[in-house]
Design an enzyme around this catalytic site. Structure first.
Site, short mmCIF file in Angstrom:
data_model
loop_
_atom_site.label_atom_id
_atom_site.label_comp_id
_atom_site.label_asym_id
_atom_site.label_seq_id
_atom_site.Cartn_x
_atom_site.Cartn_y
_atom_site.Cartn_z
N ARG A 187 10.47 4.56 8.53
CA ARG A 187 10.01 5.88 8.93
C ARG A 187 10.14 6.87 7.78
O ARG A 187 9.26 7.72 7.59
CB ARG A 187 10.78 6.37 10.17
CG ARG A 187 12.26 6.29 10.11
CD ARG A 187 12.83 6.45 11.51
NE ARG A 187 14.27 6.23 11.53
CZ ARG A 187 14.96 6.00 12.65
NH1 ARG A 187 14.34 5.97 13.81
NH2 ARG A 187 16.25 5.82 12.62
N ILE A 188 11.20 6.76 6.97
CA ILE A 188 11.32 7.63 5.80
C ILE A 188 10.26 7.27 4.78
O ILE A 188 9.57 8.15 4.24
CB ILE A 188 12.73 7.52 5.18
CG1 ILE A 188 13.78 8.03 6.16
CG2 ILE A 188 12.80 8.30 3.88
CD1 ILE A 188 15.21 7.77 5.73
N ASP A 207 6.66 -4.15 1.52
CA ASP A 207 7.30 -4.30 2.83
C ASP A 207 6.76 -5.56 3.45
O ASP A 207 5.57 -5.64 3.77
CB ASP A 207 7.01 -3.10 3.73
CG ASP A 207 7.86 -3.10 5.00
OD1 ASP A 207 7.98 -4.18 5.62
OD2 ASP A 207 8.40 -2.05 5.38
N ARG A 268 20.71 3.15 1.02
CA ARG A 268 22.13 2.82 1.02
C ARG A 268 22.46 2.21 -0.34
O ARG A 268 21.65 1.48 -0.92
CB ARG A 268 22.47 1.81 2.14
CG ARG A 268 22.41 2.39 3.54
CD ARG A 268 23.50 3.42 3.78
NE ARG A 268 23.51 3.93 5.15
CZ ARG A 268 22.86 5.02 5.55
NH1 ARG A 268 22.12 5.69 4.66
NH2 ARG A 268 22.93 5.44 6.79
N ASP A 291 21.43 9.14 -4.59
CA ASP A 291 22.06 9.96 -3.56
C ASP A 291 23.07 9.14 -2.77
O ASP A 291 23.85 9.69 -2.00
CB ASP A 291 21.00 10.53 -2.62
CG ASP A 291 21.56 11.58 -1.67
OD1 ASP A 291 22.26 12.49 -2.15
OD2 ASP A 291 21.31 11.48 -0.45
N GLU A 296 30.71 4.79 -1.10
CA GLU A 296 29.99 6.05 -0.85
C GLU A 296 30.57 7.18 -1.69
O GLU A 296 29.82 8.00 -2.21
CB GLU A 296 30.06 6.39 0.64
CG GLU A 296 29.31 7.65 1.03
CD GLU A 296 27.81 7.55 0.83
OE1 GLU A 296 27.19 8.59 0.58
OE2 GLU A 296 27.25 6.44 0.94
N HIS A 315 25.18 12.24 -1.36
CA HIS A 315 24.53 11.92 -0.09
C HIS A 315 24.08 13.20 0.63
O HIS A 315 24.45 13.45 1.78
CB HIS A 315 25.47 11.10 0.80
CG HIS A 315 24.73 10.27 1.80
ND1 HIS A 315 25.28 9.19 2.43
CD2 HIS A 315 23.46 10.36 2.30
CE1 HIS A 315 24.41 8.64 3.26
NE2 HIS A 315 23.29 9.34 3.20
N ILE A 316 23.25 13.98 -0.05
CA ILE A 316 22.77 15.24 0.52
C ILE A 316 21.34 15.16 1.03
O ILE A 316 20.82 16.14 1.56
CB ILE A 316 22.87 16.39 -0.50
CG1 ILE A 316 21.96 16.12 -1.72
CG2 ILE A 316 24.32 16.61 -0.93
CD1 ILE A 316 21.81 17.31 -2.64
#
Length: 351
Positions: A187-188, A207, A268, A291, A296, A315-316
């Protein structure tokens, strides 16, 4: 898997709806920190002030172990959750005989439920499509800046503190005619593709689940992953993290990137072999916009903090600040649909 916006629940699930014009829907809230609720729903949870919806407490719970939380769960028809919420066990659900809905102000609500939730008739809604918007916006902004060589120009300007002749220093800078490779038509990934559509860019995608007809509808060129890495000026990563995608961006694939290419990761950290990425970045041959990382929060001595060709953010890209209210409005809309006896607009299929 999350259904697309506008999907409806099955008739048998819809028949389990509570509330409607005949009664009141009682809801409980859980998230951490509890102050997150004010960002989601406004001061005093104003977005949740819906006729027919009744809160069972005034401060979101962070655990179900507290007696007040257990009493609220026993009476709740709806559980409103967000990140930091505790997982529910079978024992928790045994103590929640009225619970029929879990509304999650994030990407995937099913992770908070045990496997028995489906048999118990619990329906889940998430805000994944809405949370995808700021991630895609961040990604598109990074693509534009990377093609303009903005990060490299910033470093050069700070170092020289003198006039920079951009035509001499950056003859290949600019977005016109560049090739962007999108890994994952999630979706992103799809929102990124749609936002890039009005720009003079060549967009290609990898994909394995994207068929030719859908690729044509999106206006992208489907390629094998090695071809995409070899032929893209910018590669942006958007697959979900699972057993088949962990470490999918290997040393061999990174070596295929053209000199001067930029790798963007808002998915991720574990999607990339980070050791291989560090080795490639140390050469200075490519740039990276990260990001997300593994772990993390990186250790203080990580080279990713200091390598000049790395633009690192904590991670913003996901919903933050004013964007969080969009997720709260989604939850409020779903709660109102429950009160009216309507099916969820954004149902999430439970395993």
């Amino acid at each position: 898997m999350t259904s697309a916006p506008g999907s409806t629940t099955s008739p048998e699930r819809a028949s389990a709806a509570v509330g409607g014009a005949k009664g009141t829907v009682d809801f409980a809230m859980t998230m951490s920190p509890p102050e997150l609720a004010a960002h989601l729903f406004g001061t005093g949870f104003e977005a949740l002030r819906i006729d027919g919806a009744r809160p069972l407490h005034t401060v979101p719970f962070t655990t179900f172990e507290h007696p007040d939380a257990r009493r609220a769960l026993e009476r709740a028809d709806v559980l409103i959750t967000a990140w930091g919420a505790p997982r529910l066990s079978d024992a928790d659900l045994d103590r929640a005989p009225r619970l029929r809905y879990l509304l999650y102000a994030g990407g995937q609500g099913a992770i908070l439920l045990p496997e028995s939730a489906r048999e118990r008739g619990i329906q889940v809604s998430n805000a994944g499509w809405l949370n995808a918007i700021p991630v895609a916006e961040f990604t598109v902004a990074m693509i534009v800046l990377a093609n303009k060589r903005a990060f490299e120009a910033n470093r050069m300007y700070r170092r020289r503190r003198a006039r920079i002749d951009r035509e001499i220093e950056f003859p290949r800078a600019g977005n016109r005619g560049k090739t962007v490779g999108v890994v994952g038509a999630s979706r992103i990934g799809r929102i990124v593709i749609e936002r890039l559509r009005g720009m003079d860019l060549n967009v290609q995608v990898y994909d394995p689940f994207l068929d030719a007809a859908e690729a044509a509808r999106l206006g992208v060129t489907p390629l094998a992953l090695d071809e995409l890495m070899r032929s893209s000026d910018i590669v942006t990563l958007h697959p979900p993290l699972n057993t088949s995608t962990a470490g999918m961006i290997t040393a061999e694939l990174l070596a295929l990137l053209p000199d001067g290419a930029t790798l963007i990761n808002t998915s991720r950290g574990a999607i990339i072999d980070q050791t291989a990425l560090l080795d490639e970045l140390r050469t200075g041959r490519i740039e990276a916009i990260l990001d997300v990382t593994v772990p993390e929060v990186l250790p203080r001595d990580s080279e990713l903090y200091t390598l000049p060709n790395v633009f690192l953010t904590p991670h913003i890209s996901g919903s933050m600040g004013t964007e969080i209210r969009r997720l709260g409005e989604h939850v409020a809309t779903e709660l109102e649909r429950i009160v009216l006896g309507q099916p969820l607009a954004f149902p999430e299929e439970l395993p």
